[in-house]
Motif scaffolding. Sequence first.
Motif, short mmCIF file in Angstrom:
data_model
loop_
_atom_site.label_atom_id
_atom_site.label_comp_id
_atom_site.label_asym_id
_atom_site.label_seq_id
_atom_site.Cartn_x
_atom_site.Cartn_y
_atom_site.Cartn_z
N GLY A 13 0.78 -1.23 0.00
CA GLY A 13 0.00 0.00 0.00
C GLY A 13 0.81 1.28 0.00
O GLY A 13 0.32 2.34 0.43
N GLN A 14 2.03 1.23 -0.49
CA GLN A 14 2.88 2.42 -0.52
C GLN A 14 2.30 3.49 -1.46
O GLN A 14 1.56 3.17 -2.40
CB GLN A 14 4.29 2.05 -0.98
CG GLN A 14 5.02 1.11 -0.03
CD GLN A 14 5.29 1.76 1.32
OE1 GLN A 14 5.63 2.94 1.40
NE2 GLN A 14 5.12 0.99 2.39
N PRO A 15 2.64 4.77 -1.26
CA PRO A 15 2.09 5.83 -2.13
C PRO A 15 2.40 5.65 -3.61
O PRO A 15 1.67 6.13 -4.47
CB PRO A 15 2.75 7.10 -1.56
CG PRO A 15 3.08 6.77 -0.14
CD PRO A 15 3.43 5.30 -0.15
N TRP A 16 3.51 4.96 -3.87
CA TRP A 16 3.92 4.75 -5.26
C TRP A 16 3.36 3.45 -5.85
O TRP A 16 3.67 3.09 -6.99
CB TRP A 16 5.44 4.72 -5.37
CG TRP A 16 6.11 3.90 -4.28
CD1 TRP A 16 6.67 4.38 -3.14
CD2 TRP A 16 6.25 2.47 -4.23
NE1 TRP A 16 7.17 3.34 -2.38
CE2 TRP A 16 6.92 2.16 -3.02
CE3 TRP A 16 5.87 1.43 -5.08
CZ2 TRP A 16 7.23 0.85 -2.65
CZ3 TRP A 16 6.17 0.12 -4.70
CH2 TRP A 16 6.83 -0.16 -3.51
N ALA A 17 2.54 2.71 -5.09
CA ALA A 17 2.13 1.37 -5.51
C ALA A 17 1.33 1.38 -6.81
O ALA A 17 1.57 0.56 -7.70
CB ALA A 17 1.33 0.71 -4.39
N THR A 18 0.35 2.30 -6.94
CA THR A 18 -0.45 2.36 -8.17
C THR A 18 0.42 2.71 -9.36
O THR A 18 0.27 2.15 -10.45
CB THR A 18 -1.60 3.37 -8.02
OG1 THR A 18 -2.45 2.96 -6.94
CG2 THR A 18 -2.42 3.45 -9.30
N LEU A 19 1.35 3.65 -9.17
CA LEU A 19 2.27 4.01 -10.25
C LEU A 19 3.15 2.83 -10.62
O LEU A 19 3.44 2.60 -11.80
CB LEU A 19 3.11 5.21 -9.84
CG LEU A 19 4.12 5.71 -10.88
CD1 LEU A 19 3.41 6.11 -12.17
CD2 LEU A 19 4.92 6.90 -10.32
N ALA A 20 3.59 2.04 -9.64
CA ALA A 20 4.41 0.86 -9.92
C ALA A 20 3.64 -0.15 -10.75
O ALA A 20 4.19 -0.77 -11.68
CB ALA A 20 4.89 0.23 -8.61
N TRP A 21 2.35 -0.35 -10.42
CA TRP A 21 1.51 -1.27 -11.19
C TRP A 21 1.38 -0.81 -12.63
O TRP A 21 1.59 -1.58 -13.57
CB TRP A 21 0.14 -1.38 -10.54
CG TRP A 21 -0.89 -2.08 -11.36
CD1 TRP A 21 -1.89 -1.52 -12.11
CD2 TRP A 21 -1.02 -3.51 -11.55
NE1 TRP A 21 -2.63 -2.49 -12.74
CE2 TRP A 21 -2.12 -3.70 -12.42
CE3 TRP A 21 -0.31 -4.61 -11.08
CZ2 TRP A 21 -2.51 -4.98 -12.81
CZ3 TRP A 21 -0.72 -5.88 -11.47
CH2 TRP A 21 -1.80 -6.05 -12.32
N THR A 22 1.06 0.46 -12.83
CA THR A 22 0.87 0.97 -14.20
C THR A 22 2.19 1.01 -14.96
O THR A 22 2.22 0.80 -16.17
CB THR A 22 0.23 2.37 -14.17
OG1 THR A 22 1.02 3.27 -13.39
CG2 THR A 22 -1.17 2.30 -13.57
N ALA A 23 3.31 1.25 -14.26
CA ALA A 23 4.61 1.26 -14.93
C ALA A 23 4.99 -0.14 -15.40
O ALA A 23 5.54 -0.31 -16.50
CB ALA A 23 5.68 1.81 -13.99
#
Length: 432
Positions: free
Chosen positions: A47-57
């Motif tokens: 649930g890190q703040p960058w998690a959604t960006l990591a998924w999309t990247a």
Amino acid sequence: MRPALRAEARPRDVWAWAMYDFANSGYTTVVITALFNAYFVAVVADGQPWATLAWTAALAVSYLAVLATAPVVGAFADLRAAKKRLLALSTAGCVLFTALLYFAQPGALWLAVACLVLSNFFFGTGENLIAAFLPELARGRGMGRVSGWGWGLGYLGGLFTLGLCLAWIAWAEKRGQGAADYVPVAMLITAAVFALASLPTLLLLPERAVPREGRALDAWREVARTLRSAAGFPDLRRFLTAALCYQAGVHTVIALAAIYANQAMGFTTQQTLLLVLAVNVAAAAGAFLFGHVQDRLGPVRAIAWVLVGWLFTIVLAALARTPGTFWAAAHLAGLCLGASQSGGRALVGLLSPPSRRAEFFGFWGLATKLSAILGPLSYGLVTWASDGDHRRALWATGLFFVVGLALLTGVHAGRGRRAALRAERALAKAPP
């Protein structure tokens, strides 16, 4: 069925072809849309703040790989009449790396990313190859219906795989298991269904193309020739540009629906899976019905109406504050999803020269995979920049449908079809 089919195509061939949509839809439904995406963000990435960006990247990297290879794979498939052999290889790759997601436990971020990138790369490659069989089965005016049958059966396949996973998760939760216990097993279920359900396609679908003389490197020359002759297909080129835009919105919904439901609406895992189950029912209906609508209204006008539906969906979902409103938006999204996916594939087949369809579907794959990078990645960037504001990211997604609709108005299917047939006649007259 018969009036929609080419003279040499049999109903069994259509069933074998459509079964691949049934087989591979479980992957997108369970891994990309309903289950593994939310698990990746909440559990694997903690649930890190960058998690959604990591998924999309991670998705962006896989789609970049497909984008780079799709035209050459398509050209090589045409040259060697190798669509079915390459389809078997891509299927095996997707099944293998989906099964390896079993080991994507909490903390195993890089393993999860690697298996996601590779499984989605093989999925995208297979998606392009199976689409190239469509013009060998359907007549020009029947492509909408036949494509709709495939997409409709595909959504039933997604429902089937998701239903199996939902039953497994309900059983596991009753015994006190958490997501880290039951999601990995769901990946094995998804891989097994894909492998088994693809067998009718790999065993029964005939390869009607005939190999041509040339070397493997000639595939690059075929791609270069297509790029040079792009000026002769202005309607196809404009449609691919429009599709790049509106498919960016579609891919955003596919890749982030469960994350939005979990993060913005507070849905549990079971609620999210039931929501996606309902979306797939609506999508199956949309795909089956849209084929007939497209053949009656014409492909361009029918797709335009679908994009209007997508805009209503975005507005409804972004304004939703209660589960009921969000459920209504989800049902409308399902209808539009099935219709837009089916309609685009059929229109590319209509606008492509018959002997170069695998190659042109490679460019269709290029456009859609580029959109799959642009849409979800932009969503991830907006959520990251806005400190996790998923509603603002959804409003931004709506812009893709607006631009796609504006570009689509300049596409004329009849003119584009005539250009494709002229190019085919010129190719037939050209010296070997």
